[in-house]
Design a protein around this motif. Structure first.
Motif, PDB file in Angstrom:
ATOM      1  N   ARG A 249      10.551   0.114  -1.905  1.00  0.00           N
ATOM      2  CA  ARG A 249       9.772   0.715  -0.821  1.00  0.00           C
ATOM      3  C   ARG A 249      10.696   1.315   0.245  1.00  0.00           C
ATOM      4  O   ARG A 249      10.359   2.341   0.855  1.00  0.00           O
ATOM      5  CB  ARG A 249       8.851  -0.338  -0.198  1.00  0.00           C
ATOM      6  CG  ARG A 249       7.882   0.216   0.842  1.00  0.00           C
ATOM      7  CD  ARG A 249       6.904  -0.860   1.261  1.00  0.00           C
ATOM      8  NE  ARG A 249       5.966  -1.165   0.194  1.00  0.00           N
ATOM      9  CZ  ARG A 249       4.758  -0.625   0.099  1.00  0.00           C
ATOM     10  NH1 ARG A 249       4.356   0.264   0.982  1.00  0.00           N
ATOM     11  NH2 ARG A 249       3.952  -0.954  -0.893  1.00  0.00           N
ATOM     12  N   LEU A 250      11.857   0.697   0.445  1.00  0.00           N
ATOM     13  CA  LEU A 250      12.800   1.227   1.429  1.00  0.00           C
ATOM     14  C   LEU A 250      13.255   2.629   1.041  1.00  0.00           C
ATOM     15  O   LEU A 250      13.300   3.538   1.889  1.00  0.00           O
ATOM     16  CB  LEU A 250      14.013   0.299   1.544  1.00  0.00           C
ATOM     17  CG  LEU A 250      15.148   0.779   2.473  1.00  0.00           C
ATOM     18  CD1 LEU A 250      14.630   0.956   3.896  1.00  0.00           C
ATOM     19  CD2 LEU A 250      16.313  -0.205   2.442  1.00  0.00           C
ATOM     20  N   LEU A 251      13.583   2.828  -0.232  1.00  0.00           N
ATOM     21  CA  LEU A 251      13.980   4.162  -0.692  1.00  0.00           C
ATOM     22  C   LEU A 251      12.810   5.139  -0.582  1.00  0.00           C
ATOM     23  O   LEU A 251      12.998   6.315  -0.284  1.00  0.00           O
ATOM     24  CB  LEU A 251      14.485   4.107  -2.127  1.00  0.00           C
ATOM     25  CG  LEU A 251      15.924   3.640  -2.328  1.00  0.00           C
ATOM     26  CD1 LEU A 251      16.267   3.593  -3.818  1.00  0.00           C
ATOM     27  CD2 LEU A 251      16.900   4.542  -1.593  1.00  0.00           C
ATOM     28  N   GLY A 252      11.606   4.643  -0.838  1.00  0.00           N
ATOM     29  CA  GLY A 252      10.427   5.495  -0.685  1.00  0.00           C
ATOM     30  C   GLY A 252      10.262   5.952   0.752  1.00  0.00           C
ATOM     31  O   GLY A 252       9.955   7.123   1.014  1.00  0.00           O
ATOM     32  N   LEU A 253      10.477   5.038   1.693  1.00  0.00           N
ATOM     33  CA  LEU A 253      10.374   5.393   3.112  1.00  0.00           C
ATOM     34  C   LEU A 253      11.466   6.384   3.517  1.00  0.00           C
ATOM     35  O   LEU A 253      11.233   7.262   4.353  1.00  0.00           O
ATOM     36  CB  LEU A 253      10.462   4.129   3.976  1.00  0.00           C
ATOM     37  CG  LEU A 253       9.265   3.171   3.886  1.00  0.00           C
ATOM     38  CD1 LEU A 253       9.568   1.869   4.619  1.00  0.00           C
ATOM     39  CD2 LEU A 253       8.016   3.834   4.470  1.00  0.00           C
ATOM     40  N   MET A 254      12.638   6.251   2.938  1.00  0.00           N
ATOM     41  CA  MET A 254      13.716   7.202   3.215  1.00  0.00           C
ATOM     42  C   MET A 254      13.407   8.568   2.604  1.00  0.00           C
ATOM     43  O   MET A 254      13.716   9.615   3.173  1.00  0.00           O
ATOM     44  CB  MET A 254      15.033   6.669   2.649  1.00  0.00           C
ATOM     45  CG  MET A 254      15.576   5.451   3.349  1.00  0.00           C
ATOM     46  SD  MET A 254      17.014   4.760   2.477  1.00  0.00           S
ATOM     47  CE  MET A 254      18.135   6.165   2.509  1.00  0.00           C
TER      48      MET A 254
ATOM     49  N   VAL B 241       7.328   9.416  -5.784  1.00  0.00           N
ATOM     50  CA  VAL B 241       7.386   8.911  -4.405  1.00  0.00           C
ATOM     51  C   VAL B 241       6.066   8.241  -4.033  1.00  0.00           C
ATOM     52  O   VAL B 241       6.041   7.138  -3.466  1.00  0.00           O
ATOM     53  CB  VAL B 241       7.697  10.053  -3.421  1.00  0.00           C
ATOM     54  CG1 VAL B 241       7.627   9.553  -1.974  1.00  0.00           C
ATOM     55  CG2 VAL B 241       9.075  10.645  -3.698  1.00  0.00           C
ATOM     56  N   ALA B 242       4.951   8.901  -4.345  1.00  0.00           N
ATOM     57  CA  ALA B 242       3.640   8.340  -4.005  1.00  0.00           C
ATOM     58  C   ALA B 242       3.402   7.013  -4.715  1.00  0.00           C
ATOM     59  O   ALA B 242       2.774   6.096  -4.168  1.00  0.00           O
ATOM     60  CB  ALA B 242       2.543   9.337  -4.370  1.00  0.00           C
ATOM     61  N   ASP B 243       3.932   6.872  -5.938  1.00  0.00           N
ATOM     62  CA  ASP B 243       3.727   5.645  -6.717  1.00  0.00           C
ATOM     63  C   ASP B 243       4.379   4.442  -6.059  1.00  0.00           C
ATOM     64  O   ASP B 243       3.933   3.307  -6.251  1.00  0.00           O
ATOM     65  CB  ASP B 243       4.283   5.841  -8.134  1.00  0.00           C
ATOM     66  CG  ASP B 243       4.071   4.622  -9.007  1.00  0.00           C
ATOM     67  OD1 ASP B 243       2.913   4.260  -9.255  1.00  0.00           O
ATOM     68  OD2 ASP B 243       5.082   4.008  -9.428  1.00  0.00           O
ATOM     69  N   VAL B 244       5.437   4.663  -5.287  1.00  0.00           N
ATOM     70  CA  VAL B 244       6.078   3.551  -4.576  1.00  0.00           C
ATOM     71  C   VAL B 244       5.064   2.847  -3.686  1.00  0.00           C
ATOM     72  O   VAL B 244       5.083   1.615  -3.545  1.00  0.00           O
ATOM     73  CB  VAL B 244       7.271   4.065  -3.733  1.00  0.00           C
ATOM     74  CG1 VAL B 244       7.818   2.960  -2.835  1.00  0.00           C
ATOM     75  CG2 VAL B 244       8.374   4.600  -4.646  1.00  0.00           C
ATOM     76  N   PHE B 245       4.171   3.612  -3.092  1.00  0.00           N
ATOM     77  CA  PHE B 245       3.202   3.053  -2.145  1.00  0.00           C
ATOM     78  C   PHE B 245       1.828   2.823  -2.783  1.00  0.00           C
ATOM     79  O   PHE B 245       1.143   1.861  -2.449  1.00  0.00           O
ATOM     80  CB  PHE B 245       3.053   4.004  -0.947  1.00  0.00           C
ATOM     81  CG  PHE B 245       4.354   4.345  -0.299  1.00  0.00           C
ATOM     82  CD1 PHE B 245       4.974   3.450   0.564  1.00  0.00           C
ATOM     83  CD2 PHE B 245       4.999   5.549  -0.570  1.00  0.00           C
ATOM     84  CE1 PHE B 245       6.198   3.750   1.146  1.00  0.00           C
ATOM     85  CE2 PHE B 245       6.215   5.864   0.020  1.00  0.00           C
ATOM     86  CZ  PHE B 245       6.818   4.961   0.873  1.00  0.00           C
TER      87      PHE B 245
ATOM     88  N   SER C 153      -0.751   0.087 -11.701  1.00  0.00           N
ATOM     89  CA  SER C 153      -1.562  -1.130 -11.601  1.00  0.00           C
ATOM     90  C   SER C 153      -3.046  -0.817 -11.478  1.00  0.00           C
ATOM     91  O   SER C 153      -3.896  -1.678 -11.711  1.00  0.00           O
ATOM     92  CB  SER C 153      -1.115  -1.962 -10.398  1.00  0.00           C
ATOM     93  OG  SER C 153      -1.456  -1.303  -9.182  1.00  0.00           O
ATOM     94  N   ARG C 154      -3.375   0.422 -11.110  1.00  0.00           N
ATOM     95  CA  ARG C 154      -4.784   0.815 -10.941  1.00  0.00           C
ATOM     96  C   ARG C 154      -5.416   1.269 -12.246  1.00  0.00           C
ATOM     97  O   ARG C 154      -6.623   1.464 -12.308  1.00  0.00           O
ATOM     98  CB  ARG C 154      -4.879   1.929  -9.894  1.00  0.00           C
ATOM     99  CG  ARG C 154      -4.366   1.524  -8.517  1.00  0.00           C
ATOM    100  CD  ARG C 154      -4.270   2.727  -7.590  1.00  0.00           C
ATOM    101  NE  ARG C 154      -3.690   2.362  -6.311  1.00  0.00           N
ATOM    102  CZ  ARG C 154      -4.378   1.964  -5.266  1.00  0.00           C
ATOM    103  NH1 ARG C 154      -5.712   1.897  -5.346  1.00  0.00           N
ATOM    104  NH2 ARG C 154      -3.790   1.645  -4.117  1.00  0.00           N
ATOM    105  N   VAL C 155      -4.567   1.494 -13.260  1.00  0.00           N
ATOM    106  CA  VAL C 155      -5.084   1.951 -14.549  1.00  0.00           C
ATOM    107  C   VAL C 155      -5.285   0.738 -15.439  1.00  0.00           C
ATOM    108  O   VAL C 155      -4.330   0.067 -15.820  1.00  0.00           O
ATOM    109  CB  VAL C 155      -4.124   2.954 -15.213  1.00  0.00           C
ATOM    110  CG1 VAL C 155      -4.651   3.372 -16.579  1.00  0.00           C
ATOM    111  CG2 VAL C 155      -3.933   4.173 -14.322  1.00  0.00           C
ATOM    112  N   LYS C 156      -6.524   0.447 -15.779  1.00  0.00           N
ATOM    113  CA  LYS C 156      -6.816  -0.696 -16.626  1.00  0.00           C
ATOM    114  C   LYS C 156      -6.519  -0.341 -18.093  1.00  0.00           C
ATOM    115  O   LYS C 156      -6.925   0.733 -18.553  1.00  0.00           O
ATOM    116  CB  LYS C 156      -8.271  -1.121 -16.477  1.00  0.00           C
ATOM    117  CG  LYS C 156      -8.601  -1.635 -15.085  1.00  0.00           C
ATOM    118  CD  LYS C 156     -10.052  -2.076 -14.996  1.00  0.00           C
ATOM    119  CE  LYS C 156     -10.381  -2.603 -13.603  1.00  0.00           C
ATOM    120  NZ  LYS C 156     -11.796  -3.039 -13.490  1.00  0.00           N
ATOM    121  N   PRO C 157      -5.848  -1.240 -18.792  1.00  0.00           N
ATOM    122  CA  PRO C 157      -5.575  -0.965 -20.218  1.00  0.00           C
ATOM    123  C   PRO C 157      -6.864  -0.761 -20.982  1.00  0.00           C
ATOM    124  O   PRO C 157      -7.812  -1.528 -20.854  1.00  0.00           O
ATOM    125  CB  PRO C 157      -4.823  -2.221 -20.680  1.00  0.00           C
ATOM    126  CG  PRO C 157      -4.258  -2.808 -19.429  1.00  0.00           C
ATOM    127  CD  PRO C 157      -5.248  -2.512 -18.348  1.00  0.00           C
ATOM    128  N   ALA C 158      -6.900   0.312 -21.770  1.00  0.00           N
ATOM    129  CA  ALA C 158      -8.088   0.605 -22.570  1.00  0.00           C
ATOM    130  C   ALA C 158      -7.965  -0.078 -23.935  1.00  0.00           C
ATOM    131  O   ALA C 158      -6.878  -0.366 -24.423  1.00  0.00           O
ATOM    132  CB  ALA C 158      -8.236   2.110 -22.765  1.00  0.00           C
TER     133      ALA C 158
END
Length: 304
Positions: free
Chosen positions: A206-211, A286-290, A295-300
Motif C-alpha cells: 500500500r505504501l508503494l501504491g500511495l507513492m 495501482v487501483a488494485d492495491v486499494f 478478492s471481489r471475484v468469486k470463483p466460478a
C-alpha cells in the motif's frame, strides 16, 4: 524454454555454459540478456547462493575472455555481470529465503533507484545531457528535410525528457522478467502450478501504491513538462504496477473460468495500442492495491 531449464539443472558447467552463450548472443540480440539473467537466478533459486555465485563467476570469466578475444575488451561483459547478474543473484537469494515473490519484486525496485541515482550524480541534469546527445540526430532530420528546425527541437526536448526514466524502468522491468522466468522454470520442474498461484497473487504494498498515485498522476497529466525527478520516479514504478495489472487479468480469467481468448486479446491490444493499453493496465494495478479486485471475484464453478 523448458529444455533450457533442464539443461541448466544438469550441473554448474552446463549452467555456466548457458549463461555465457546467452550473454555473448545478447551483445547482438539484447533481449537474450533476460534469458542469461534467468539462468543465474534459476540456479540460485534451486541450488542456493553459492551455486548461483559460482555459476555467475564462471560465466563472467568465460564471457570476459571471449569478449576480449572478439572485441579486444572485456568491458561489455564486466558491465553485464555487475548490472544484471549481480542484482538477479541477490533477488534470487531473497526469493529463495523469503518465498515471497511480492517482496523480491519490490526489492528489485531498489536497483532501479540506484540506476537513477547514478544518472543524476554523474550527469547532474540528465535531460540537458540527453539533449546534447540527441542534437546531431535533430540536425540530421533538418538536413534531410524530415523535420523543420522547430519540429526537430521539439522532438529533442520530448525524447530527452523521457530517456532517463525509460532507461531506469527498462532496467527494472528486465530484472523482473528474469526473476519471473526463473521462478516459472522452477515451478514447472519441481512444483507444477506454483508459479501461477504466485503470479496471480502478485501485489505491491500500500505504501508503494500511495507513492505511485502522485508520481504517476503528475507524469500522466504534465508529461514532458513534469519535474524531471518526479517523471523518472513515476516511470520507474510502471513495471511493477503493469505486472500487477496483468496478474489481476490472469487471476480473474482463472477464477471465472473465462476463455483464454480474453488474455490473448489483451496481449494483442498491448501490442497494437502502445502506450495507451499499457497505461490502462498499469492504472488497474495501482487501483488494485486499494480495491483488491481479485478478492471481489468469486470463483466460478468449472463448466462441465
Amino acid at each position: 524454454m523448458y529444455g533450457l531449464a533442464s539443461f541448466v539443472m544438469r550441473g554448474r558447467s552446463q549452467a555456466a555454459m548457458a549463461a555465457t552463450v546467452l550473454a555473448m548472443l545478447a551483445l547482438l540480440v539484447p533481449l537474450l540478456s533476460i534469458l542469461s539473467s534467468a539462468v543465474v537466478t534459476f540456479v540460485t533459486l534451486r541450488k542456493g547462493l553459492t551455486d548461483g555465485l559460482v555459476v555467475g563467476a564462471i560465466s563472467a570469466l568465460a564471457s570476459g575472455l571471449l569478449s576480449y578475444l572478439l572485441l579486444e575488451s572485456p568491458a561489455p561483459v564486466v558491465g553485464f555481470m555487475l548490472v544484471l547478474w549481480l542484482p538477479v543473484w541477490v533477488l534470487g537469494a531473497v526469493l529463495r529465503s523469503s518465498r515471497s515473490l511480492d517482496l523480491a519484486a519490490q526489492l528489485a525496485l531498489g536497483f532501479g533507484l540506484v540506476l537513477l541515482a547514478v544518472f543524476y550524480l554523474q550527469l547532474g541534469e540528465p535531460q540537458a545531457q540527453w539533449k546534447e546527445i540527441l542534437q546531431p540526430m535533430a540536425e540530421h532530420f533538418v538536413e534531410s528535410q524530415i523535420l523543420d528546425a522547430d519540429q526537430s527541437q521539439a522532438f529533442v526536448h520530448l525524447v530527452a525528457a523521457w530517456m532517463t526514466g525509460i532507461f531506469a524502468a527498462g532496467f527494472y522491468f528486465q530484472l523482473l522478467l528474469a526473476l519471473l522466468l526463473a521462478r516459472n522454470w522452477q515451478a514447472r520442474m519441481y512444483n507444477p502450478g506454483g508459479f501461477q498461484a504466485e503470479f496471480h497473487a502478485l501485489r505491491a504494498s500500500r505504501l508503494l501504491g500511495l507513492m505511485a498515485l502522485p508520481l504517476l498522476g503528475l507524469t500522466l497529466l504534465q508529461g514532458a513538462e513534469a519535474p524531471g525527478l518526479v517523471r523518472d520516479l513515476g516511470l520507474l514504478l510502471v513495471p511493477l504496477f503493469f505486472l500487477q495489472g496483468l496478474a489481476v487479468a490472469h487471476s480473474v480469467v482463472a477464477r471465472t473460468h473465462m476463455s483464454t481468448g480474453w488474455l490473448v486479446a489483451l496481449y494483442i491490444l498491448l501490442f497494437v495500442a502502445i502506450p495507451h493499453a499499457e497505461i490502462l493496465v498499469t492504472l488497474v494495478g495501482v487501483a488494485d492495491v486499494f480495491a483488491d479486485f481479485r478478492s471481489r471475484v468469486k470463483p466460478a464453478a468449472r463448466p462441465e
